[in-house]
Write a protein that holds these residues in place. Sequence first.
Motif, PDB file in Angstrom:
ATOM      1  N   SER A  56      29.816  39.791  27.411  1.00 11.63           N
ATOM      2  CA  SER A  56      31.170  40.330  27.599  1.00 11.63           C
ATOM      3  C   SER A  56      32.149  39.735  26.588  1.00 11.63           C
ATOM      4  O   SER A  56      33.060  40.421  26.121  1.00 11.63           O
ATOM      5  N   GLN A  57      31.951  38.477  26.238  1.00 14.32           N
ATOM      6  CA  GLN A  57      32.814  37.841  25.244  1.00 14.32           C
ATOM      7  C   GLN A  57      32.599  38.466  23.864  1.00 14.32           C
ATOM      8  O   GLN A  57      33.549  38.658  23.105  1.00 14.32           O
ATOM      9  N   ILE A  58      31.373  38.792  23.569  1.00 16.08           N
ATOM     10  CA  ILE A  58      31.063  39.427  22.286  1.00 16.08           C
ATOM     11  C   ILE A  58      31.562  40.870  22.286  1.00 16.08           C
ATOM     12  O   ILE A  58      32.160  41.330  21.311  1.00 16.08           O
ATOM     13  N   ASP A  59      31.370  41.577  23.417  1.00 13.28           N
ATOM     14  CA  ASP A  59      31.839  42.964  23.522  1.00 13.28           C
ATOM     15  C   ASP A  59      33.357  43.066  23.387  1.00 13.28           C
ATOM     16  O   ASP A  59      33.880  44.046  22.864  1.00 13.28           O
ATOM     17  N   SER A  60      34.055  42.037  23.851  1.00 17.49           N
ATOM     18  CA  SER A  60      35.521  42.050  23.748  1.00 17.49           C
ATOM     19  C   SER A  60      35.987  41.623  22.360  1.00 17.49           C
ATOM     20  O   SER A  60      37.178  41.526  22.111  1.00 17.49           O
ATOM     21  N   GLN A  61      35.020  41.371  21.490  1.00 14.74           N
ATOM     22  CA  GLN A  61      35.258  40.983  20.101  1.00 14.74           C
ATOM     23  C   GLN A  61      35.976  39.642  19.975  1.00 14.74           C
ATOM     24  O   GLN A  61      36.626  39.354  18.986  1.00 14.74           O
ATOM     25  N   SER A  87      29.070  36.613  17.754  1.00 12.29           N
ATOM     26  CA  SER A  87      27.672  36.392  18.144  1.00 12.29           C
ATOM     27  C   SER A  87      27.601  35.329  19.239  1.00 12.29           C
ATOM     28  O   SER A  87      28.545  34.557  19.439  1.00 12.29           O
ATOM     29  N   LYS A  88      26.484  35.299  19.933  1.00  5.67           N
ATOM     30  CA  LYS A  88      26.263  34.264  20.949  1.00  5.67           C
ATOM     31  C   LYS A  88      26.268  32.883  20.304  1.00  5.67           C
ATOM     32  O   LYS A  88      26.792  31.926  20.880  1.00  5.67           O
ATOM     33  N   SER A  89      25.701  32.777  19.108  1.00  2.81           N
ATOM     34  CA  SER A  89      25.666  31.485  18.421  1.00  2.81           C
ATOM     35  C   SER A  89      27.066  30.958  18.158  1.00  2.81           C
ATOM     36  O   SER A  89      27.353  29.784  18.378  1.00  2.81           O
ATOM     37  N   GLU A  90      27.949  31.842  17.695  1.00  6.50           N
ATOM     38  CA  GLU A  90      29.325  31.433  17.427  1.00  6.50           C
ATOM     39  C   GLU A  90      30.000  30.957  18.719  1.00  6.50           C
ATOM     40  O   GLU A  90      30.689  29.935  18.740  1.00  6.50           O
ATOM     41  N   LEU A  91      29.785  31.694  19.792  1.00  8.67           N
ATOM     42  CA  LEU A  91      30.374  31.351  21.076  1.00  8.67           C
ATOM     43  C   LEU A  91      29.840  30.022  21.601  1.00  8.67           C
ATOM     44  O   LEU A  91      30.609  29.147  22.025  1.00  8.67           O
ATOM     45  N   VAL A  92      28.540  29.847  21.570  1.00  9.39           N
ATOM     46  CA  VAL A  92      27.941  28.606  22.064  1.00  9.39           C
ATOM     47  C   VAL A  92      28.412  27.422  21.229  1.00  9.39           C
ATOM     48  O   VAL A  92      28.764  26.362  21.766  1.00  9.39           O
TER      49      VAL A  92
END
Length: 79
Positions: free
Chosen positions: A18-23, A27-32
């Motif tokens: 959802s975080q990636i979909d909301s732009q 990527s998951k890597s960036e978020l983690v």
Amino acid sequence: MARQSISFTEPNDKWLKSQIDSQEYSSKSELVNDLIRQARNQQKQIDWIRAKLEKAEKSGFTNATKEQILAQSKSDLNG
């Protein structure tokens, strides 16, 4: 950069997506990596507060007001 393979529970994976979909993240890597950075910064703050509390406990009593103590703490924190 080190590559890792990690598994997420379904609710955590949905939240990451959802975080990636909301732009918010690309990527998951960036978020983690951002979450880890935040946790590391939070730990630094906790360590700083713990050290200040230990120092204060060892120093005894003060006649400073709570406003003076807060102002000094903010000044020390902001360098």
